[in-house]
Design a protein around this motif. Structure first.
Motif, mmCIF file in Angstrom:
data_model
loop_
_atom_site.group_PDB
_atom_site.id
_atom_site.type_symbol
_atom_site.label_atom_id
_atom_site.label_comp_id
_atom_site.label_asym_id
_atom_site.label_seq_id
_atom_site.Cartn_x
_atom_site.Cartn_y
_atom_site.Cartn_z
ATOM 1 N N VAL A 5 0.835 -1.195 0.000
ATOM 2 C CA VAL A 5 0.000 0.000 0.000
ATOM 3 C C VAL A 5 0.875 1.252 0.000
ATOM 4 N N ALA A 6 0.435 2.259 -0.722
ATOM 5 C CA ALA A 6 1.129 3.552 -0.738
ATOM 6 C C ALA A 6 0.126 4.659 -0.464
ATOM 7 N N TYR A 7 0.615 5.728 0.119
ATOM 8 C CA TYR A 7 -0.198 6.898 0.426
ATOM 9 C C TYR A 7 0.396 8.093 -0.331
ATOM 10 N N LEU A 8 -0.403 8.719 -1.174
ATOM 11 C CA LEU A 8 0.058 9.871 -1.951
ATOM 12 C C LEU A 8 -0.579 11.137 -1.408
ATOM 13 N N SER A 9 0.256 12.048 -0.936
ATOM 14 C CA SER A 9 -0.194 13.356 -0.477
ATOM 15 C C SER A 9 0.276 14.396 -1.489
ATOM 16 N N LEU A 10 -0.630 15.247 -1.959
ATOM 17 C CA LEU A 10 -0.232 16.231 -2.969
ATOM 18 C C LEU A 10 0.797 17.212 -2.417
ATOM 19 N N SER A 11 0.628 17.626 -1.161
ATOM 20 C CA SER A 11 1.593 18.572 -0.574
ATOM 21 C C SER A 11 2.218 17.951 0.664
ATOM 22 N N ARG A 12 3.155 18.680 1.241
ATOM 23 C CA ARG A 12 3.799 18.245 2.474
ATOM 24 C C ARG A 12 3.273 19.002 3.696
ATOM 25 N N GLY A 13 2.194 19.750 3.492
ATOM 26 C CA GLY A 13 1.609 20.487 4.611
ATOM 27 C C GLY A 13 2.460 21.630 5.101
ATOM 28 N N GLU A 14 3.276 22.183 4.191
ATOM 29 C CA GLU A 14 4.228 23.202 4.630
ATOM 30 C C GLU A 14 3.625 24.599 4.758
ATOM 31 N N GLY A 15 2.296 24.710 4.685
ATOM 32 C CA GLY A 15 1.653 26.013 4.827
ATOM 33 C C GLY A 15 1.794 26.593 6.217
ATOM 34 N N GLY A 16 2.048 25.750 7.210
ATOM 35 C CA GLY A 16 2.309 26.245 8.554
ATOM 36 C C GLY A 16 1.095 26.309 9.457
ATOM 37 N N GLN A 17 -0.103 25.942 8.953
ATOM 38 C CA GLN A 17 -1.284 25.970 9.821
ATOM 39 C C GLN A 17 -1.131 24.913 10.912
ATOM 40 N N ASN A 18 -1.331 25.324 12.154
ATOM 41 C CA ASN A 18 -1.171 24.384 13.254
ATOM 42 C C ASN A 18 -1.897 24.909 14.478
ATOM 43 N N LEU A 19 -2.044 24.034 15.452
ATOM 44 C CA LEU A 19 -2.720 24.411 16.694
ATOM 45 C C LEU A 19 -1.738 24.690 17.815
ATOM 46 N N ILE A 20 -0.454 24.718 17.477
ATOM 47 C CA ILE A 20 0.559 24.996 18.494
ATOM 48 C C ILE A 20 0.603 26.489 18.781
ATOM 49 N N GLY A 21 0.392 27.299 17.737
ATOM 50 C CA GLY A 21 0.397 28.741 17.913
ATOM 51 C C GLY A 21 1.526 29.410 17.147
ATOM 52 N N PRO A 22 1.543 30.742 17.112
ATOM 53 C CA PRO A 22 2.534 31.481 16.327
ATOM 54 C C PRO A 22 3.967 31.287 16.788
ATOM 55 N N ARG A 23 4.157 30.817 18.030
ATOM 56 C CA ARG A 23 5.525 30.630 18.521
ATOM 57 C C ARG A 23 6.280 29.610 17.668
ATOM 58 N N ALA A 24 5.525 28.656 17.101
ATOM 59 C CA ALA A 24 6.162 27.594 16.316
ATOM 60 C C ALA A 24 6.145 27.898 14.827
ATOM 61 N N ARG A 25 5.689 29.082 14.444
ATOM 62 C CA ARG A 25 5.500 29.386 13.024
ATOM 63 C C ARG A 25 6.738 29.159 12.157
ATOM 64 N N PRO A 26 7.938 29.593 12.570
ATOM 65 C CA PRO A 26 9.098 29.381 11.679
ATOM 66 C C PRO A 26 9.393 27.918 11.387
ATOM 67 N N ARG A 27 9.049 27.024 12.335
ATOM 68 C CA ARG A 27 9.347 25.608 12.140
ATOM 69 C C ARG A 27 8.113 24.773 11.836
ATOM 70 N N ALA A 28 6.937 25.383 11.886
ATOM 71 C CA ALA A 28 5.695 24.621 11.778
ATOM 72 C C ALA A 28 5.548 23.943 10.432
ATOM 73 N N ARG A 29 6.180 24.481 9.406
ATOM 74 C CA ARG A 29 6.012 23.888 8.090
ATOM 75 C C ARG A 29 6.655 22.498 8.003
ATOM 76 N N HIS A 30 7.504 22.167 8.955
ATOM 77 C CA HIS A 30 8.128 20.841 8.951
ATOM 78 C C HIS A 30 7.287 19.804 9.687
ATOM 79 N N HIS A 31 6.372 20.249 10.541
ATOM 80 C CA HIS A 31 5.630 19.316 11.382
ATOM 81 C C HIS A 31 4.787 18.322 10.594
ATOM 82 N N PRO A 32 3.914 18.779 9.658
ATOM 83 C CA PRO A 32 3.069 17.818 8.955
ATOM 84 C C PRO A 32 3.859 16.777 8.178
ATOM 85 N N LEU A 33 4.970 17.160 7.588
ATOM 86 C CA LEU A 33 5.799 16.208 6.845
ATOM 87 C C LEU A 33 6.297 15.103 7.767
#
Length: 233
Positions: A5-33
């Motif tokens: 089985v394979a899972y194809l995601s169109l993006s890596r979620g690097e938009g930065g939307q998260n529930l951690i808050g703005p403090r994590a904004r510079p690094r948030a784009r790495h979280h979803p990946l």
């Protein structure tokens, strides 16, 4: 079921939307990946991406396509499909407004288009399904995800929820509840339209699971004939 089985995601979620808050904004784009990769380490599927960039939330298909040229996204999806060569494609989204997020609508659209493009290939996907989360009454296939995996000691639903819980920046933590759990799919179409509008008796009905995609490898038919002989080495 013994399937790869394979899972194809169109993006890596690097938009930065998260529930951690703005403090994590510079690094948030790495979280979803990293969360996607962590989920795959749990469920054992391979992870693929396209080059589409997560630009943030969009409400409509047209809005998403302003940032994601359809031809480019479809080309990347086709490249992944040709590389992995699945016999069955399950589209998570429908490609309609009921998907909500515009990027989700694009995912549903290109899944269907990729299946259509490969319809005339010798090895292309045999069947196309769509996941069902809301309109469950239209399910054509029900899978018992509450069955225990003999190695992991957990049900397939519990394994799935453990994987989903890896998406912590999106607050996707889920309870790993034991017991019966039904997964629902809707059959969309066959590669061979002459087969009609029904998918047969089960997910792999009509799919050659003994030698996947015989046309893919030279000499595979000869190998099968040889293996069928009682004195075959």
């Amino acid at each position: 079921m013994g399937a790869q089985v394979a899972y194809l995601s169109l993006s890596r979620g690097e938009g930065g939307q998260n529930l951690i808050g703005p403090r994590a904004r510079p690094r948030a784009r790495h979280h979803p990946l990293e969360e996607l990769l962590a989920a795959r380490r749990i469920d054992g599927a391979r992870q693929f991406f396209t080059r589409a960039y997560d630009f943030g939330y969009s409400k409509t298909l047209d809005e998403a396509l302003r940032f994601w040229p359809r031809d480019s996204v479809l080309r990347d999806v086709l490249e992944v499909v040709r590389r992995f060569r699945p016999q069955i494609i399950v589209s998570v989204f429908s490609g309609t407004p009921r998907d909500g997020h515009g990027q989700h609508q694009v995912a549903g659209l290109v899944a269907r288009q990729a299946f259509e493009v490969l319809r005339d290939s010798s090895w292309g996907p045999v069947k196309l399904y769509r996941s069902l989360y809301f309109d469950t009454a239209s399910a054509t296939l029900r899978l018992d995800a509450g069955v225990l995996d003999p190695v992991a000691g957990r049900s397939y639903h519990q394994i799935a929820m453990a994987g989903r819980s890896q998406h912590r920046s999106q607050d996707e933590g889920q309870l790993e509840q034991p017991g019966p759990r039904i997964g629902r799919l809707a059959f969309v179409e066959w590669r061979d339209a002459a087969r009609g509008a029904k998918d047969g008796a089960g997910l792999f009905a009509g799919v050659d699971t003994l030698f996947p995609g015989k046309a893919r490898y030279a000499g595979l038919d000869r190998f099968g004939a040889r293996a069928a002989q009682p004195d075959a080495a």
